[in-house]
Design an enzyme around this catalytic site. Structure first.
Site, PDB file in Angstrom:
ATOM      1  N   LYS A   1       0.834  -1.199   0.000  1.00  0.00           N
ATOM      2  CA  LYS A   1       0.000   0.000   0.000  1.00  0.00           C
ATOM      3  C   LYS A   1       0.868   1.248   0.000  1.00  0.00           C
ATOM      4  O   LYS A   1       2.009   1.236   0.453  1.00  0.00           O
ATOM      5  CB  LYS A   1      -0.968   0.033   1.172  1.00  0.00           C
ATOM      6  CG  LYS A   1      -0.382   0.446   2.510  1.00  0.00           C
ATOM      7  CD  LYS A   1      -1.483   0.620   3.541  1.00  0.00           C
ATOM      8  CE  LYS A   1      -0.908   0.946   4.908  1.00  0.00           C
ATOM      9  NZ  LYS A   1      -1.959   1.269   5.861  1.00  0.00           N
TER      10      LYS A   1
ATOM     11  N   TYR B   1      -7.163   0.371 -11.854  1.00  0.00           N
ATOM     12  CA  TYR B   1      -5.915  -0.341 -12.139  1.00  0.00           C
ATOM     13  C   TYR B   1      -4.774   0.659 -12.283  1.00  0.00           C
ATOM     14  O   TYR B   1      -4.971   1.832 -12.558  1.00  0.00           O
ATOM     15  CB  TYR B   1      -6.054  -1.209 -13.386  1.00  0.00           C
ATOM     16  CG  TYR B   1      -6.348  -0.440 -14.645  1.00  0.00           C
ATOM     17  CD1 TYR B   1      -5.329   0.000 -15.475  1.00  0.00           C
ATOM     18  CD2 TYR B   1      -7.661  -0.121 -14.986  1.00  0.00           C
ATOM     19  CE1 TYR B   1      -5.604   0.721 -16.623  1.00  0.00           C
ATOM     20  CE2 TYR B   1      -7.946   0.602 -16.131  1.00  0.00           C
ATOM     21  CZ  TYR B   1      -6.910   1.021 -16.952  1.00  0.00           C
ATOM     22  OH  TYR B   1      -7.192   1.744 -18.080  1.00  0.00           O
TER      23      TYR B   1
ATOM     24  N   SER C   1      -8.166   4.760 -14.724  1.00  0.00           N
ATOM     25  CA  SER C   1      -6.998   4.159 -14.084  1.00  0.00           C
ATOM     26  C   SER C   1      -6.504   5.097 -12.986  1.00  0.00           C
ATOM     27  O   SER C   1      -7.075   6.149 -12.753  1.00  0.00           O
ATOM     28  CB  SER C   1      -5.877   3.941 -15.105  1.00  0.00           C
ATOM     29  OG  SER C   1      -5.544   5.170 -15.706  1.00  0.00           O
TER      30      SER C   1
END
Length: 115
Positions: free
Chosen positions: A9, A58, A25
């Protein structure tokens, strides 16, 4: 049995751009992608600290050292420039692998430089 854990993360990154008219995205500084262990086109969850919005998209690459965290397409409606976000990727592990796994946690400053 498989379990899903946080793989990596980026914590409290600041959104630097939001482009509604770009293909969907999240653009992430290449240095941060590598530090978090993300893969280009990998699915990530985004948690907007300022609004509470939670969504998935993504990863695409932004230039290394740019500090870019850019939300594109529909994701641009869910965070504004300046919002702080947490970006998380996951992976599946069997129970034995999971017990010893350590995720990559990347902390950043106000310019999205790794601390």
């Amino acid at each position: 049995m498989q379990v899903t854990l946080m793989k990596g993360k980026i914590h409290r990154a600041r959104v630097t751009e939001a482009d509604l008219h770009y293909e969907g995205s999240i653009s992430i500084d290449r240095n941060l992608i590598d530090a978090a262990g993300f893969v280009i086109n990998e699915k990530v969850d985004i948690f907007n600290i300022d609004t509470g919005a939670r969504f998935s998209t993504y990863v695409i690459e932004a230039p290394a050292g740019s500090g870019t965290i850019g939300l594109n397409g529909a994701a641009a409606r869910l965070a504004m420039t300046g919002d702080k976000v947490i970006i998380v990727a996951y992976a599946s592990f069997d129970n034995d692998e999971a017990r010893g796994f350590k995720p990559s946690v990347v902390l950043v400053d106000e310019q999205n430089r790794r601390i």
